[in-house]
Scaffold this motif. Structure first.
Motif, PDB file in Angstrom:
ATOM      1  N   MET A   1       0.847  -1.165   0.000  1.00 23.82           N
ATOM      2  CA  MET A   1       0.000   0.000   0.000  1.00 23.82           C
ATOM      3  C   MET A   1       0.890   1.225   0.000  1.00 23.82           C
ATOM      4  O   MET A   1       1.895   1.279   0.701  1.00 23.82           O
ATOM      5  N   GLY A   2       0.524   2.193  -0.769  1.00 19.61           N
ATOM      6  CA  GLY A   2       1.312   3.410  -0.779  1.00 19.61           C
ATOM      7  C   GLY A   2       0.800   4.418  -1.786  1.00 19.61           C
ATOM      8  O   GLY A   2      -0.188   4.196  -2.490  1.00 19.61           O
ATOM      9  N   VAL A   3       1.522   5.521  -1.832  1.00 20.51           N
ATOM     10  CA  VAL A   3       1.237   6.602  -2.773  1.00 20.51           C
ATOM     11  C   VAL A   3       2.323   6.570  -3.834  1.00 20.51           C
ATOM     12  O   VAL A   3       3.497   6.439  -3.516  1.00 20.51           O
ATOM     13  N   TYR A   4       1.938   6.658  -5.088  1.00 20.31           N
ATOM     14  CA  TYR A   4       2.942   6.729  -6.146  1.00 20.31           C
ATOM     15  C   TYR A   4       2.867   8.087  -6.829  1.00 20.31           C
ATOM     16  O   TYR A   4       1.833   8.738  -6.849  1.00 20.31           O
ATOM     17  N   VAL A   5       4.021   8.497  -7.360  1.00 16.81           N
ATOM     18  CA  VAL A   5       4.131   9.769  -8.072  1.00 16.81           C
ATOM     19  C   VAL A   5       4.880   9.510  -9.369  1.00 16.81           C
ATOM     20  O   VAL A   5       5.937   8.889  -9.353  1.00 16.81           O
ATOM     21  N   ILE A   6       4.327   9.960 -10.461  1.00 15.22           N
ATOM     22  CA  ILE A   6       4.985   9.824 -11.758  1.00 15.22           C
ATOM     23  C   ILE A   6       5.284  11.216 -12.277  1.00 15.22           C
ATOM     24  O   ILE A   6       4.411  12.074 -12.335  1.00 15.22           O
ATOM     25  N   ASN A   7       6.545  11.414 -12.622  1.00 20.71           N
ATOM     26  CA  ASN A   7       6.989  12.681 -13.185  1.00 20.71           C
ATOM     27  C   ASN A   7       7.870  12.353 -14.382  1.00 20.71           C
ATOM     28  O   ASN A   7       8.906  11.715 -14.232  1.00 20.71           O
ATOM     29  N   LYS A   8       7.461  12.740 -15.552  1.00 25.52           N
ATOM     30  CA  LYS A   8       8.233  12.442 -16.761  1.00 25.52           C
ATOM     31  C   LYS A   8       9.538  13.214 -16.760  1.00 25.52           C
ATOM     32  O   LYS A   8       9.650  14.273 -16.144  1.00 25.52           O
ATOM     33  N   ASP A   9      10.525  12.667 -17.459  1.00 26.03           N
ATOM     34  CA  ASP A   9      11.817  13.348 -17.590  1.00 26.03           C
ATOM     35  C   ASP A   9      11.620  14.752 -18.136  1.00 26.03           C
ATOM     36  O   ASP A   9      10.860  14.959 -19.085  1.00 26.03           O
ATOM     37  N   GLY A  10      12.274  15.700 -17.512  1.00 26.19           N
ATOM     38  CA  GLY A  10      12.196  17.077 -17.956  1.00 26.19           C
ATOM     39  C   GLY A  10      10.975  17.827 -17.464  1.00 26.19           C
ATOM     40  O   GLY A  10      10.774  18.978 -17.811  1.00 26.19           O
ATOM     41  N   ALA A  40      -4.150  11.959   2.323  1.00 25.60           N
ATOM     42  CA  ALA A  40      -5.419  12.091   3.040  1.00 25.60           C
ATOM     43  C   ALA A  40      -6.417  11.036   2.579  1.00 25.60           C
ATOM     44  O   ALA A  40      -7.099  10.412   3.398  1.00 25.60           O
ATOM     45  N   ILE A  41      -6.482  10.806   1.288  1.00 27.31           N
ATOM     46  CA  ILE A  41      -7.392   9.795   0.766  1.00 27.31           C
ATOM     47  C   ILE A  41      -6.962   8.408   1.225  1.00 27.31           C
ATOM     48  O   ILE A  41      -7.801   7.578   1.589  1.00 27.31           O
ATOM     49  N   MET A  42      -5.646   8.157   1.230  1.00 30.46           N
ATOM     50  CA  MET A  42      -5.164   6.861   1.685  1.00 30.46           C
ATOM     51  C   MET A  42      -5.529   6.630   3.148  1.00 30.46           C
ATOM     52  O   MET A  42      -5.916   5.534   3.533  1.00 30.46           O
ATOM     53  N   LEU A  43      -5.444   7.663   3.971  1.00 26.87           N
ATOM     54  CA  LEU A  43      -5.858   7.547   5.363  1.00 26.87           C
ATOM     55  C   LEU A  43      -7.335   7.172   5.434  1.00 26.87           C
ATOM     56  O   LEU A  43      -7.726   6.305   6.210  1.00 26.87           O
ATOM     57  N   GLY A  44      -8.163   7.792   4.618  1.00 30.67           N
ATOM     58  CA  GLY A  44      -9.586   7.464   4.583  1.00 30.67           C
ATOM     59  C   GLY A  44      -9.845   6.036   4.129  1.00 30.67           C
ATOM     60  O   GLY A  44     -10.690   5.341   4.687  1.00 30.67           O
ATOM     61  N   VAL A  45      -9.098   5.573   3.133  1.00 29.69           N
ATOM     62  CA  VAL A  45      -9.250   4.193   2.656  1.00 29.69           C
ATOM     63  C   VAL A  45      -8.871   3.218   3.759  1.00 29.69           C
ATOM     64  O   VAL A  45      -9.586   2.248   4.017  1.00 29.69           O
ATOM     65  N   ILE A  46      -7.761   3.471   4.433  1.00 26.79           N
ATOM     66  CA  ILE A  46      -7.310   2.602   5.518  1.00 26.79           C
ATOM     67  C   ILE A  46      -8.352   2.568   6.624  1.00 26.79           C
ATOM     68  O   ILE A  46      -8.701   1.499   7.133  1.00 26.79           O
ATOM     69  N   TYR A  53      -2.219   0.044   9.111  1.00 26.68           N
ATOM     70  CA  TYR A  53      -1.361   1.030   8.453  1.00 26.68           C
ATOM     71  C   TYR A  53      -0.132   0.336   7.891  1.00 26.68           C
ATOM     72  O   TYR A  53       0.343  -0.641   8.462  1.00 26.68           O
ATOM     73  N   PRO A  54       0.424   0.861   6.785  1.00 32.78           N
ATOM     74  CA  PRO A  54       1.696   0.316   6.311  1.00 32.78           C
ATOM     75  C   PRO A  54       2.742   0.446   7.424  1.00 32.78           C
ATOM     76  O   PRO A  54       2.805   1.471   8.105  1.00 32.78           O
ATOM     77  N   LYS A  55       3.537  -0.593   7.626  1.00 33.55           N
ATOM     78  CA  LYS A  55       4.472  -0.634   8.750  1.00 33.55           C
ATOM     79  C   LYS A  55       5.386   0.594   8.779  1.00 33.55           C
ATOM     80  O   LYS A  55       5.619   1.169   9.834  1.00 33.55           O
ATOM     81  N   GLU A  56       5.873   1.017   7.624  1.00 35.72           N
ATOM     82  CA  GLU A  56       6.800   2.147   7.567  1.00 35.72           C
ATOM     83  C   GLU A  56       6.133   3.474   7.910  1.00 35.72           C
ATOM     84  O   GLU A  56       6.786   4.430   8.284  1.00 35.72           O
ATOM     85  N   LEU A  57       4.817   3.551   7.751  1.00 34.71           N
ATOM     86  CA  LEU A  57       4.087   4.806   7.954  1.00 34.71           C
ATOM     87  C   LEU A  57       3.122   4.743   9.137  1.00 34.71           C
ATOM     88  O   LEU A  57       2.266   5.612   9.285  1.00 34.71           O
TER      89      LEU A  57
END
Length: 91
Positions: A1-10, A40-46, A53-57
């Motif tokens: 479980m987590g949040v992902y972020v995609i940012n294209k090169d440049g 915030a949405i992930m907190l609501g889903v959990i 909660y994910p162990k690291e968070l």
């Protein structure tokens, strides 16, 4: 479980092409718009699905839920209680 972020090169800093949430390797929400909103949405889903909660968070989300949102705030882990006391002492 987590949040992902995609940012294209440049891409410009602070602007993401996609922000979303994944659970067990599957994307459950995408195009959320910001990392803060995704957290915030992930907190609501959990909370809604009564998931752990994910162990690291764990302490991060516990602090948000129990201290900032005051949901079930009477039962705090020792680490979160210590942080809460430090914050209140500094005010």
């Amino acid at each position: 479980m987590g949040v992902y972020v995609i940012n294209k090169d440049g891409g410009e800093p602070g602007h993401y092409d996609d922000v979303g949430i994944f659970v067990e390797g599957l994307i459950i929400l995408d195009n959320i718009g910001s990392v803060a909103r995704a957290c915030a949405i992930m907190l609501g889903v959990i909370y809604t699905l009564n998931m752990a909660y994910p162990k690291e968070l764990r302490y991060y989300y516990e602090f948000i839920q129990k201290v900032l949102l005051q949901m079930d705030g009477e039962r705090l882990s020792p680490k979160v209680l210590g942080l809460k006391n430090k914050i209140h002492a500094g005010l």
